[in-house]
Design an enzyme around this catalytic site. Structure first.
Site, PDB file in Angstrom:
ATOM      1  NE  ARG A  27      -3.841   1.745   2.832  1.00  0.00           N
ATOM      2  CZ  ARG A  27      -3.890   2.584   3.881  1.00  0.00           C
ATOM      3  NH1 ARG A  27      -2.893   2.628   4.756  1.00  0.00           N
ATOM      4  NH2 ARG A  27      -4.928   3.375   4.058  1.00  0.00           N
ATOM      5  CD  GLU A  77      -7.927   6.178   9.165  1.00  0.00           C
ATOM      6  OE1 GLU A  77      -7.708   5.082   9.707  1.00  0.00           O
ATOM      7  OE2 GLU A  77      -7.558   7.258   9.672  1.00  0.00           O
ATOM      8  CD  GLU A  83      -4.598   3.210   8.171  1.00  0.00           C
ATOM      9  OE1 GLU A  83      -4.488   3.479   9.389  1.00  0.00           O
ATOM     10  OE2 GLU A  83      -4.695   4.085   7.293  1.00  0.00           O
TER      11      GLU A  83
END
Length: 580
Positions: free
Chosen positions: A138, A229, A331
């Site tokens: 990532r 997020e 995550e």
């Protein structure tokens, strides 16, 4: 103790054992196993979950027309487990993503970070991680960061290294010059003052530009996050969740750009707070009703902040079934020690901040990673894709701060790190022991982490008993590297809290004109089964109050007493299970 059942007369093929389990933790081992099936024994550990039921699966390939189901507990006095509703059916399970965020790698290397395997031999960090099971990387993208890292050119260069190792690529667009998260979604400086219509064009052009350049050099992205997020939206204030029509337009601009470059690239939307089912439903219900396009759902889950493992499974399963999309952990992380070997404070540094049943040890960290992976693997319908560890390659060398505008900022988000200038660091001893790849750890691609070597060193990186990272001559550990604006960053609050508090309060004042100065709003969160909105009084200069220590309301416990002594099911226990 072992409870078992022998099955015969089976047709050869793929099967999976599914069971609902609870455990108070503390055992030397507690697991379900399938053995004598014609191949290697397959195991799944019981996650520590005293208050909520968790569904786990164990896959196996039967080649001898028989198999033995085994429930095992090597326990101390007072330890307990519950196992219920075991089913053994044809089918398969597994996760395809065994990934890590490696966005910090280029800067760490440039500042002097050195990466070594378990024998102490220096090598390429990606090659070491690949050899230990990592198959997905990532990389975040900032538009014009102050330190010149994680921009388009840096991502292109790192993508070549990633693909050269045969590793797949997830590109994480922040649409900012800085960290984007639930507490901060700043527009890039070059987009400041742009109208909503222009921002839609900016998102499309930036996304297309980066991805098309990756494709042109033969490193096409396999997955893309449109935003990072984005619980509160993106590109504030135009793209906040207070205006879903505009947020949907921005997200769809990103989606369209991804598909224009490569129609087969997966587009994911990423939220924090992976244990908040109600908040996740609220967000994706709004996204769906406003026509937002996406292919997968990514959630951040840090157990010391985002609820229990049972909460996490409930949220993950609900998202997969409610929206019909595959899900993954974008995550997660866990510490394996609480003390520090450099001048920077650990974000998790007291035992009261840990998840019950998961000590800050090598074994505790390994157990956490495997149990999170087990929950993802158990998502119904095979919709659990896998996990990304955050962050596998950050090192505490000088100048490698989390803040691109402040080189000496350190990194309050790491779970373990070691500075090259720290006197307490020892050199690795060549030939230190590594854990065996076997059973559940091998299935998840999450091999056991390196146990303490004779000189007392420990090592752990996202995937691999045979991998460690070093700052010059010192071992480092997995860590989290960002100014997230979440509620719990003490070291970061001291360094950046005062700088961000004024911005945060200004945003809150604009959104909630009736609030008194020095207060902040908080999004709805689950609280004893009910949703509520809170207004928290927070002194100026702090992001949020630290989380209170979580307690557990223990349900009825029954020890596993002997062969075939499975605990009886209780109606109250059945009612306490999540709806899936």
């Amino acid at each position: 103790m072992e409870t078992y059942q022998y099955l015969s007369g089976l047709s050869n093929g793929s099967y999976k054992l599914t069971a609902w389990v609870r455990s108070g933790g503390g055992q030397k081992s507690a697991y379900l196993a399938l053995k004598n099936c014609g191949g290697a024994e397959q195991r799944t550990d019981l996650p520590v979950s005293a208050s909520g039921w968790i569904r786990i699966v164990v896959p196996v390939n039967v080649t001898s027309n028989q198999c033995t189901i085994s429930v095992n507990s090597d326990a101390n006095a007072g330890n307990w487990i519950n196992v219920d509703d075991l089913t053994f059916t044809p089918g398969t399970s597994g996760t395809s993503i065994k990934g890590a965020d490696i966005s910090s790698l280029a800067k760490s290397e440039a500042k002097g970070g050195v990466y070594r395997n378990s024998s102490g031999t220096a090598g390429d960090a990606l090659a070491i991680l690949k050899s230990s099971g990592m198959n997905y990387a990532r990389l975040k993208v900032w538009v014009n960061p102050a330190d010149g890292y994680n921009n388009k050119s840096r991502v292109l260069a790192m993508a070549k290294r990633v693909k050269a190792q045969g590793i797949k690529l997830l590109v994480d667009f922040h649409y900012s010059d800085f960290w984007a998260d639930p507490g901060r979604q700043d527009k890039p400086a070059v987009w400041a003052g742009h109208s909503y219509g222009q921002l839609k064009t900016d998102v499309y052009n930036h996304t297309y530009d980066v991805l098309n350049a990756l494709k042109a050099q033969g490193t096409t992205a396999d997955m893309v996050q449109v935003g990072n997020e984005i619980n509160g939206g993106m590109l504030w204030n135009e793209g906040s969740t207070s205006n879903w029509t505009q947020l949907a337009g921005l997200l769809n601009s990103g989606y369209d750009a991804v598909k224009a470059v490569n129609a087969s690239t997966t587009v994911a939307l990423h939220l924090a707070e992976g244990g908040d089912r109600d908040g996740t439903r609220w967000w994706f219900d709004n996204a769906r009703s406003n026509g937002v396009k996406f292919d997968a759902i990514g959630l951040s889950f840090y157990g010391y902040w985002y609820g229990t493992l049972s909460d996490f499974q409930t949220t993950l399963d609900d998202a997969a079934s409610r929206y019909g999309k595959p899900v993954f952990v974008a995550e997660t992380a866990y510490p394996f020690r609480l003390d520090s070997e450099d001048s920077h404070e650990n974000i998790i540094d007291t035992s009261g901040e840990l998840v019950s049943g998961y000590p800050a040890t090598v074994a505790g960290q390994t157990r956490w990673m495997n149990d999170v992976a087990s929950i993802v693997e158990a998502v119904p319908g095979g919709r659990g894709l896998g996990i990304f560890y955050w962050e596998a390659t950050w090192t505490a060398v000088g100048g490698n701060g989390w803040d691109p505008t402040h080189a000496s900022s350190g990194n309050a988000w790491r779970t373990r790190r070691c500075s090259a200038t720290t006197t307490g660091c020892s050199r690795p001893r060549p030939g230190s022991a590594t854990a065996e790849l076997m059973g559940e750890e091998a299935r998840h691609g999450l091999p056991g982490l390196l146990p303490p070597s004779p000189d007392g060193l420990k090592s752990s990186v996202a995937y691999g008993s045979s991998v460690s990272v070093k700052d010059a001559e010192c071992r480092t550990r997995p860590r989290r590297v960002r100014d997230s604006g979440k509620t719990r960053c003490r070291g970061q609050r001291r360094e950046a809290g005062a700088r961000h508090a004024e911005d945060s309060q200004r945003r809150d004042a604009a959104a909630h004109p009736g609030l008194a100065e020095g207060t902040r709003t908080r999004r709805p969160r689950r609280h004893r089964g009910r949703r509520r909105r809170e207004v928290l009084s927070v002194p100026p200069g702090r992001r949020h109050p630290p989380p209170a220590a979580r307690g557990h309301r223990h349900a009825a416990r029954q020890p596993v007493g002997g062969p075939r002594a499975l605990p009886p099911r209780r109606d109250a226990d059945r009612r306490s299970r999540p709806d899936v």
